[in-house]
Design an enzyme around this catalytic site. Structure first.
Site, PDB file in Angstrom:
ATOM      1  N   SER A 147       0.834  -1.200   0.000  1.00 25.50           N
ATOM      2  CA  SER A 147       0.000   0.000   0.000  1.00 25.50           C
ATOM      3  C   SER A 147       0.873   1.256   0.000  1.00 25.50           C
ATOM      4  O   SER A 147       1.653   1.443  -0.927  1.00 25.50           O
ATOM      5  CB  SER A 147      -0.969  -0.054   1.192  1.00 25.50           C
ATOM      6  OG  SER A 147      -2.013   0.858   1.030  1.00 25.50           O
ATOM      7  N   ASP A 223     -10.197  -5.686  -2.904  1.00 25.31           N
ATOM      8  CA  ASP A 223      -9.575  -4.632  -2.101  1.00 25.31           C
ATOM      9  C   ASP A 223     -10.465  -3.378  -2.158  1.00 25.31           C
ATOM     10  O   ASP A 223     -10.700  -2.825  -3.235  1.00 25.31           O
ATOM     11  CB  ASP A 223      -8.190  -4.345  -2.706  1.00 25.31           C
ATOM     12  CG  ASP A 223      -7.362  -3.381  -1.866  1.00 25.31           C
ATOM     13  OD1 ASP A 223      -7.952  -2.454  -1.262  1.00 25.31           O
ATOM     14  OD2 ASP A 223      -6.133  -3.553  -1.826  1.00 25.31           O
ATOM     15  N   HIS A 256      -7.364  -6.033   1.240  1.00 22.88           N
ATOM     16  CA  HIS A 256      -6.163  -5.205   1.422  1.00 22.88           C
ATOM     17  C   HIS A 256      -5.342  -5.619   2.642  1.00 22.88           C
ATOM     18  O   HIS A 256      -4.345  -4.985   2.962  1.00 22.88           O
ATOM     19  CB  HIS A 256      -6.618  -3.747   1.575  1.00 22.88           C
ATOM     20  CG  HIS A 256      -5.537  -2.722   1.332  1.00 22.88           C
ATOM     21  ND1 HIS A 256      -4.928  -2.557   0.111  1.00 22.88           N
ATOM     22  CD2 HIS A 256      -4.948  -1.808   2.156  1.00 22.88           C
ATOM     23  CE1 HIS A 256      -4.021  -1.588   0.180  1.00 22.88           C
ATOM     24  NE2 HIS A 256      -4.005  -1.123   1.417  1.00 22.88           N
TER      25      HIS A 256
END
Lengths: 277, 277
Positions: A147, A223, A256
Site C-alpha cells: 500500500s 480490495d 487489502h
C-alpha cells in the site's frame, strides 16, 4: 542501537531494535529477521515497507515471511512508517497523515520538515545502521512493500535502480498525486507546488524518465481501496509506455489486509531471491 | 451465529464469528479457517486451543497455520480461552485466572460455575455449531494447543480418545495441579478438594487410567516457564509408565512465544493430517 527483543524463529532470529535517528530527529524502532545462513556468510537484505497506520510490528506479526526468508537466506528489515514521539507534529484523528503515514518522503514544509524524512531514513540512515550491525551483504538489496509501503518501494527503486536488485509490491499506491488519501498529505509535506510531488509518485517518476528493470505487483480484486486509491492500471499504462516489465497479478477475492499479503509473501521472497543471486 | 469478518487467505477463508453460548451464558467469539478443498468435500477439523491471556486472535494473527492447512485441506477452529463480557466474574490484575484464563475446565464453585465452562464449550457447544455451519467432517477431528491450551488439548484428548484422531501441544502445562500459575486457579474454579482437580490434569488423568495412542509435544529450551510451570519431563514419566507413545522434542533456543509456535506449526499440522486420513 538498543535491542528491544530477540526471539528464535524458523531457525533464525527475529529482533526488534531502537536507535536515535539523526535524520528523523527522534528515536526510531525497526524489526530485523536474520536467517540461519547468516552464521556462515553475509546475507542479502530485503526491505519491507509497511502501509498506512502500521509500525514495524504489523508485518512482523502477520506477514508470515520468516519461514521462506530462513529457507532462502534473506535478511528482512522492517522499518516504521513515520517518525514517532510525543513531540512529533501530527493530526491525531487523521490516519492518512502524520504518525503512521510518512509516505516515505522528505518533507520540506514546517512543522514537518524537521522529522518527516522517511525517504532519507530508509535509504541512508537505516541502511548505514544495518550495514554496521548485522551480517548483511549490502551489495545485494531488494525492496518491497504494501500500500503506502508499495508506493515507497516503487519510488525508492525508481530513484536508486543501482542499489536494489529487485522491487515488488502488494497493492501499492501507484499515483499518490491524484489519490484522495495521499494528495492532502503530499501538499502538507511538500507544499502546494505539485511539481515537487513528482519525485514521490511512481507514475510521474516513470514519465520523467526514471527506470527500473521490472516490477512484480499483486493486487486483490476485493480490495476496498482498489478503484479510488490504488488503481494499478495507472502503473500498467506508465510501465507499458516506458518499456518497463511489469508483472501485475490481480488476485481474485483478496482484500487489502495481511491475509492477502501473507498469502503471496512466499512468491515475493522467491522473486527477490532469484534476482539477488 | 453472526459473522464478524471474513477474508480470503491462502486460497481459503479466514472467518471470525460470534454466537450466544448457552454453556458459557455469554456471547463467545471464535475463528475458523476453511480451506479451499471444502468447496468440494467436507474437511477434517483441527482444534487449536490458545494459552493464557489469548483470545481467538493471537493464533489467527501470528500462528502461520493457513498456508499448510490450505495445502492439507484442514479446517482450523480457534476458540477463545474463557467466557467474556462485563458481567463475567474476573480478577482484573491476575492474568493467570478468570478472563483469558479459563483452563478448559467446567468450574463448580460460585461465582465462576455459571460461565466458566470451557470444557463443555470446547467439547460440546462449539462442535455442534461447527458441525451445523461449516463444511466439516466431524468424524475426523484433531486437537492441539499452546501452554494452557496444550493442557486443554492433552486433557480433552485423554478424556475423549474416540473423538480425536490425534493430539499435539506446544509447550503444554502438563501438571496444572502442582504448577504455581495454575494451582490457585484450579482451587478457585473447582474447590479445595484436589481430587476434583485430577480430571483436568494430564499426568493425573494418565495415572488414573486414561489413555490416548500418542502425543507430539514441542518445547523450547529457552522458554522462561520451562522449569517452574511446564516441566515436560512429568508428562514423559507418566507416558513412559502408561505405555503412551510421546514424541517430545526439545527445541534448542526457542522461547514461549508465537515465534516458536509458528516455526513448528507446519510439523504439527502434518502430524494431524497424517492421522486424520
Amino acid at each position: 542501537m538498543k535491542t528491544v527483543s530477540t526471539a528464535k524463529s524458523h531457525g533464525g532470529v527475529q529482533g526488534v531494535y531502537t536507535h536515535a535517528s539523526e535524520v528523523c530527529a527522534c528515536d526510531m524502532t525497526f524489526a530485523v529477521f536474520v536467517p540461519p545462513q547468516a552464521a556462515e556468510r553475509p546475507c542479502p537484505v530485503v526491505w519491507y515497507l509497511s502501509g498506512l497506520t502500521c509500525t514495524h510490528q504489523n508485518v512482523m506479526d502477520k506477514g508470515e515471511y520468516r519461514r521462506m526468508a530462513a529457507e532462502l537466506g534473506l535478511i528482512v528489515v522492517c522499518p516504521d512508517t513515520s517518525p514517532r514521539g510525543d513531540d512529533i507534529p501530527d493530526e491525531k484523528d487523521n490516519w492518512q497523515f502524520g504518525k503512521g503515514a510518512g509516505f516515505y518522503l522528505d518533507a520540506t514544509q514546517a512543522p514537518y520538515a524537521r522529522n518527516y524524512r522517511m525517504y532519507s531514513y530508509v535509504t541512508e540512515d537505516l541502511p548505514a545502521l544495518i550495514a554496521g550491525n548485522f551480517p548483511a551483504d549490502m551489495s545485494r538489496q531488494a525492496i518491497f512493500g504494501h500500500s503506502m509501503g508499495g508506493h515507497g518501494a516503487l519510488t525508492i527503486a525508481l530513484k536508486s535502480p543501482g542499489r536494489y536488485k529487485s522491487c515488488s509490491a502488494f497493492a501499492p499506491i501507484v499515483q499518490p498525486m491524484t489519490a484522495g488519501w495521499s494528495k492532502p498529505a503530499l501538499e502538507k509535506f511538500l507544499g502546494r507546488d505539485a511539481l515537487a510531488w513528482r519525485s514521490y509518485d511512481a507514475t510521474a517518476l516513470i514519465e520523467d524518465g526514471h527506470r527500473f528493470p521490472e516490477f512484480l505487483v499483486d493486487q486483490g480484486s476485493a480490495d476496498g481501496f482498489l478503484e479510488d486509491g490504488l488503481r494499478p492500471w495507472l502503473l500498467e499504462e506508465a510501465c507499458a509506455k516506458a518499456g518497463i516489465a511489469l508483472t501485475l497479478r490481480m488476485q481474485e477475492g483478496y482484500d487489502h489486509s495481511y491475509f492477502f499479503i501473507s498469502t503471496f509473501m512466499d512468491d515475493h521472497l522467491k522473486w527477490h531471491s532469484e534476482r539477488l543471486g
